[in-house]
Scaffold this motif. Structure first.
Motif, PDB file in Angstrom:
ATOM      1  N   ILE A 139       0.740  -0.757  -0.181  1.00 52.92           N
ATOM      2  CA  ILE A 139      -0.172   0.079  -0.010  1.00 52.92           C
ATOM      3  C   ILE A 139       0.688   1.573   0.642  1.00 52.92           C
ATOM      4  CG2 ILE A 139      -1.439   1.361   0.992  1.00 52.92           C
ATOM      5  CD1 ILE A 139      -2.960  -1.085   1.688  1.00 52.92           C
ATOM      6  N   LEU A 140       2.224   1.807   0.799  1.00 52.55           N
ATOM      7  CA  LEU A 140       2.847   2.562   0.710  1.00 52.55           C
ATOM      8  C   LEU A 140       3.775   2.096   0.209  1.00 52.55           C
ATOM      9  CD1 LEU A 140       2.672   3.913   4.970  1.00 52.55           C
ATOM     10  CD2 LEU A 140       1.811   4.801   2.194  1.00 52.55           C
ATOM     11  N   ALA A 141       4.531   3.142  -0.400  1.00 53.21           N
ATOM     12  CA  ALA A 141       5.836   2.410  -0.949  1.00 53.21           C
ATOM     13  C   ALA A 141       7.205   3.335   0.120  1.00 53.21           C
ATOM     14  CB  ALA A 141       6.153   3.381  -2.420  1.00 53.21           C
ATOM     15  N   PRO A 142       8.364   3.432  -0.046  1.00 45.67           N
ATOM     16  CA  PRO A 142       8.928   3.420   1.178  1.00 45.67           C
ATOM     17  C   PRO A 142       9.225   5.514   1.140  1.00 45.67           C
ATOM     18  CG  PRO A 142      10.414   1.933  -0.171  1.00 45.67           C
ATOM     19  CD  PRO A 142       9.003   1.850  -0.748  1.00 45.67           C
ATOM     20  N   HIS A 143       8.693   6.323  -0.362  1.00 43.58           N
ATOM     21  CA  HIS A 143       8.773   7.283  -0.299  1.00 43.58           C
ATOM     22  C   HIS A 143       7.686   8.310   0.483  1.00 43.58           C
ATOM     23  CE1 HIS A 143       6.823   6.688  -4.126  1.00 43.58           C
ATOM     24  NE2 HIS A 143       6.278   8.242  -4.147  1.00 43.58           N
ATOM     25  N   GLN A 144       6.689   7.347   0.513  1.00 40.06           N
ATOM     26  CA  GLN A 144       5.499   7.617   0.372  1.00 40.06           C
ATOM     27  C   GLN A 144       5.613   7.562   2.441  1.00 40.06           C
ATOM     28  OE1 GLN A 144       3.107   5.041  -1.379  1.00 40.06           O
ATOM     29  NE2 GLN A 144       2.570   6.890  -2.713  1.00 40.06           N
ATOM     30  N   ARG A 145       5.982   6.501   2.845  1.00 37.36           N
ATOM     31  CA  ARG A 145       5.717   6.441   4.037  1.00 37.36           C
ATOM     32  C   ARG A 145       6.666   7.416   4.791  1.00 37.36           C
ATOM     33  NH1 ARG A 145      10.447   3.121   4.743  1.00 37.36           N
ATOM     34  NH2 ARG A 145      11.655   4.458   4.578  1.00 37.36           N
ATOM     35  N   GLU A 146       7.484   7.932   4.223  1.00 38.06           N
ATOM     36  CA  GLU A 146       8.736   9.258   4.473  1.00 38.06           C
ATOM     37  C   GLU A 146       7.418  10.440   4.935  1.00 38.06           C
ATOM     38  OE1 GLU A 146      11.325   9.393   6.388  1.00 38.06           O
ATOM     39  OE2 GLU A 146      11.034   6.907   5.830  1.00 38.06           O
ATOM     40  N   LEU A 147       6.764  10.661   3.820  1.00 35.56           N
ATOM     41  CA  LEU A 147       5.457  11.357   3.928  1.00 35.56           C
ATOM     42  C   LEU A 147       4.664  11.448   4.875  1.00 35.56           C
ATOM     43  CD1 LEU A 147       4.213  14.231   2.422  1.00 35.56           C
ATOM     44  CD2 LEU A 147       3.370  12.802   0.795  1.00 35.56           C
ATOM     45  N   VAL A 148       4.139   9.548   5.360  1.00 35.42           N
ATOM     46  CA  VAL A 148       3.703  10.238   5.883  1.00 35.42           C
ATOM     47  C   VAL A 148       3.469  10.330   7.603  1.00 35.42           C
ATOM     48  CG1 VAL A 148       2.212   8.047   7.388  1.00 35.42           C
ATOM     49  CG2 VAL A 148       2.083   8.126   5.050  1.00 35.42           C
ATOM     50  N   ILE A 149       4.847   9.918   7.684  1.00 39.57           N
ATOM     51  CA  ILE A 149       5.706  10.513   9.031  1.00 39.57           C
ATOM     52  C   ILE A 149       6.018  11.754   8.876  1.00 39.57           C
ATOM     53  CG2 ILE A 149       7.906   9.900   9.935  1.00 39.57           C
ATOM     54  CD1 ILE A 149       8.440   7.251   8.831  1.00 39.57           C
ATOM     55  N   ASP A 150       6.388  12.874   7.803  1.00 39.00           N
ATOM     56  CA  ASP A 150       6.018  14.069   8.546  1.00 39.00           C
ATOM     57  C   ASP A 150       4.333  14.220   8.325  1.00 39.00           C
ATOM     58  OD1 ASP A 150       7.572  16.676   7.163  1.00 39.00           O
ATOM     59  OD2 ASP A 150       5.650  16.310   6.350  1.00 39.00           O
ATOM     60  N   ARG A 151       3.498  13.799   7.884  1.00 44.50           N
ATOM     61  CA  ARG A 151       2.547  14.381   8.263  1.00 44.50           C
ATOM     62  C   ARG A 151       2.425  14.018   9.681  1.00 44.50           C
ATOM     63  NH1 ARG A 151       1.854  18.690   6.915  1.00 44.50           N
ATOM     64  NH2 ARG A 151       3.887  18.580   6.844  1.00 44.50           N
ATOM     65  N   LEU A 152       2.663  13.284  10.149  1.00 44.50           N
ATOM     66  CA  LEU A 152       2.196  12.224  11.421  1.00 44.50           C
ATOM     67  C   LEU A 152       2.626  13.605  12.571  1.00 44.50           C
ATOM     68  CD1 LEU A 152       2.216   8.738  11.533  1.00 44.50           C
ATOM     69  CD2 LEU A 152       0.502  10.259  11.181  1.00 44.50           C
ATOM     70  N   PRO A 180      -1.709  11.645  -6.974  1.00 45.14           N
ATOM     71  CA  PRO A 180      -2.485  11.336  -8.430  1.00 45.14           C
ATOM     72  C   PRO A 180      -1.884   9.799  -8.803  1.00 45.14           C
ATOM     73  CG  PRO A 180      -0.796  13.074  -8.488  1.00 45.14           C
ATOM     74  CD  PRO A 180      -0.831  13.056  -7.703  1.00 45.14           C
ATOM     75  N   GLY A 181      -2.746   9.102  -9.436  1.00 44.55           N
ATOM     76  CA  GLY A 181      -2.024   7.221  -9.798  1.00 44.55           C
ATOM     77  C   GLY A 181      -2.313   6.092  -8.377  1.00 44.55           C
ATOM     78  N   GLU A 182      -2.391   7.053  -7.348  1.00 40.65           N
ATOM     79  CA  GLU A 182      -2.679   5.830  -6.183  1.00 40.65           C
ATOM     80  C   GLU A 182      -3.723   5.421  -6.022  1.00 40.65           C
ATOM     81  OE1 GLU A 182       0.039   4.904  -4.842  1.00 40.65           O
ATOM     82  OE2 GLU A 182       1.443   5.643  -5.824  1.00 40.65           O
ATOM     83  N   GLU A 183      -4.999   5.713  -7.121  1.00 36.75           N
ATOM     84  CA  GLU A 183      -6.057   4.838  -6.619  1.00 36.75           C
ATOM     85  C   GLU A 183      -6.555   3.337  -6.175  1.00 36.75           C
ATOM     86  OE1 GLU A 183      -5.219   6.901  -9.537  1.00 36.75           O
ATOM     87  OE2 GLU A 183      -6.011   8.362  -9.539  1.00 36.75           O
ATOM     88  N   SER A 184      -5.731   2.760  -6.583  1.00 37.50           N
ATOM     89  CA  SER A 184      -5.701   1.182  -5.981  1.00 37.50           C
ATOM     90  C   SER A 184      -4.807   1.516  -4.142  1.00 37.50           C
ATOM     91  CB  SER A 184      -4.685   0.371  -7.403  1.00 37.50           C
ATOM     92  OG  SER A 184      -4.872  -0.819  -6.855  1.00 37.50           O
ATOM     93  N   ALA A 185      -3.718   1.718  -4.732  1.00 40.42           N
ATOM     94  CA  ALA A 185      -3.160   1.863  -3.138  1.00 40.42           C
ATOM     95  C   ALA A 185      -4.745   2.603  -2.061  1.00 40.42           C
ATOM     96  CB  ALA A 185      -2.123   2.700  -2.926  1.00 40.42           C
ATOM     97  N   TYR A 186      -5.787   3.428  -2.163  1.00 34.51           N
ATOM     98  CA  TYR A 186      -6.298   4.566  -2.129  1.00 34.51           C
ATOM     99  C   TYR A 186      -7.502   3.403  -1.638  1.00 34.51           C
ATOM    100  CZ  TYR A 186      -9.778   7.193  -0.325  1.00 34.51           C
ATOM    101  OH  TYR A 186     -10.821   8.556  -0.081  1.00 34.51           O
TER     102      TYR A 186
END
Length: 158
Positions: free
Chosen positions: A98-111, A136-142
């Motif tokens: 569901i999360l790629a490593p760069h998205q994990r970093e964005l999630v941690i930043d926003r947390l 954009p382009g993350e509809e499936s993961a969403y």
């Protein structure tokens, strides 16, 4: 009414519906809607700043692009706010794709930008949804994450 920034964000997220949020939403209109919903100025300001941060964070601002085989070492401030269960949940989301490593970093930043003394798995779920929704382009993961948010049985520590 006692609310947090996350409460305001969740309200905005849930009322955005399927039509999404315009790229440059009318800030005055958002503020008026939130005030009518009963939120206070301080939380509204902080939520709008949080959204600005989400829109303004670029991959190069959250550090070097992490690799799929890297190990995430959490800073002390992150450890103090994201407990072992939360960190495990983030790892779980990566492992199931569901999360790629760069998205994990964005999630941690926003947390960390939530300014809460600590975050729990429910907070993480909502922030992940908001991050994926904004990309954009993350509809499936969403869609997969949405299933996890609304099906509490999907996450269990074994």
């Amino acid at each position: 009414m006692t609310e947090s920034v996350l409460d305001v964000l969740m309200y905005l997220f849930e009322t955005a519906g399927d039509e999404g949020v315009p790229p440059e939403p009318d800030r005055d209109g958002l503020r008026e809607e939130l005030e009518r919903a009963g939120f206070h100025d301080r939380e509204i300001d902080r939520a709008l700043e949080w959204l600005d941060g989400l829109a303004g964070v670029r991959d190069d601002e959250v550090g070097a692009a992490p690799t799929d085989h890297g190990v995430r070492i959490y800073a002390r401030t992150e450890l103090a706010r994201i407990d072992a269960e939360g960190r495990g949940y983030l790892l779980y989301l990566e492992q199931i794709g569901i999360l790629a490593p760069h998205q994990r970093e964005l999630v941690i930043d926003r947390l960390m930008a939530l300014d809460s003394p600590e975050v729990d798995v429910d907070d993480i779920k909502w922030v992940v949804l908001m991050v994926l929704f904004s990309q954009p382009g993350e509809e499936s993961a969403y869609a997969r994450m949405e299933d996890l948010v609304f099906d509490d049985r999907a996450w269990a520590v074994h």
